[in-house]
Write a protein that holds these residues in place. Structure first.
Motif, mmCIF file in Angstrom:
data_model
loop_
_atom_site.group_PDB
_atom_site.id
_atom_site.type_symbol
_atom_site.label_atom_id
_atom_site.label_comp_id
_atom_site.label_asym_id
_atom_site.label_seq_id
_atom_site.Cartn_x
_atom_site.Cartn_y
_atom_site.Cartn_z
ATOM 1 N N SER A 12 0.801 -1.220 0.000
ATOM 2 C CA SER A 12 0.000 0.000 0.000
ATOM 3 C C SER A 12 0.836 1.272 0.000
ATOM 4 C CB SER A 12 -0.924 0.000 1.226
ATOM 5 O OG SER A 12 -0.150 -0.029 2.409
ATOM 6 N N ALA A 13 2.132 1.177 0.173
ATOM 7 C CA ALA A 13 2.962 2.375 0.314
ATOM 8 C C ALA A 13 3.222 3.055 -1.021
ATOM 9 C CB ALA A 13 4.295 2.004 0.959
ATOM 10 N N ASN A 14 3.157 4.368 -0.986
ATOM 11 C CA ASN A 14 3.620 5.201 -2.085
ATOM 12 C C ASN A 14 4.994 5.714 -1.687
ATOM 13 O OD1 ASN A 14 1.117 5.118 -3.582
ATOM 14 N ND2 ASN A 14 0.287 6.443 -1.988
ATOM 15 N N MET A 15 5.732 6.229 -2.620
ATOM 16 C CA MET A 15 7.072 6.716 -2.312
ATOM 17 C C MET A 15 7.006 8.177 -1.871
ATOM 18 S SD MET A 15 8.753 4.051 -2.563
ATOM 19 C CE MET A 15 10.379 4.685 -2.296
ATOM 20 N N ASP A 16 6.369 8.412 -0.724
ATOM 21 C CA ASP A 16 6.318 9.746 -0.158
ATOM 22 C C ASP A 16 6.378 9.642 1.364
ATOM 23 O OD1 ASP A 16 3.783 8.852 0.532
ATOM 24 O OD2 ASP A 16 2.714 10.464 -0.464
ATOM 25 N N VAL A 17 6.658 10.770 2.005
ATOM 26 C CA VAL A 17 6.840 10.786 3.453
ATOM 27 C C VAL A 17 5.574 10.346 4.176
ATOM 28 C CG1 VAL A 17 7.310 12.288 5.431
ATOM 29 C CG2 VAL A 17 8.644 12.514 3.344
ATOM 30 N N ARG A 18 4.411 10.787 3.711
ATOM 31 C CA ARG A 18 3.155 10.438 4.390
ATOM 32 C C ARG A 18 2.976 8.925 4.434
ATOM 33 N NH1 ARG A 18 -1.470 12.777 5.990
ATOM 34 N NH2 ARG A 18 -0.906 14.770 5.094
#
Length: 79
Positions: A12-18
């Motif tokens: 589920s992770a995107n490549m962003d800090v959030r």
């Protein structure tokens, strides 16, 4: 994602800090040809059952649809 029929990357992770620090989302990386083949088959099945979105149809959607999209986008930070 399937790479070279051997590596599978899903989660589920995107490549962003959030995604990585605030939402504690994860991604799995697997080096298994059998799993990669099964995942690829599943992705191709999903694509075959999907409907395309054409630019003309998107641009001509109703004012109500546009309004609802904007209202629901306000919830994005908490989803």
């Amino acid at each position: 994602m399937v790479v070279d029929g051997l590596i599978s990357i899903f989660g589920s992770a995107n490549m962003d800090v959030r995604s990585l620090r605030l939402n504690y989302e994860t991604t799995v990386v697997s080096y298994d040809a059998n799993l990669a083949g099964r995942l690829m088959g599943e992705m191709l099945r999903e694509i075959s059952e999907s409907n395309g979105i054409h630019l003309g149809a998107w641009l001509s959607r109703s004012r109500l649809d546009r309004l609802l999209e904007n209202v629901w986008s306000l919830a994005t930070p908490i989803l």
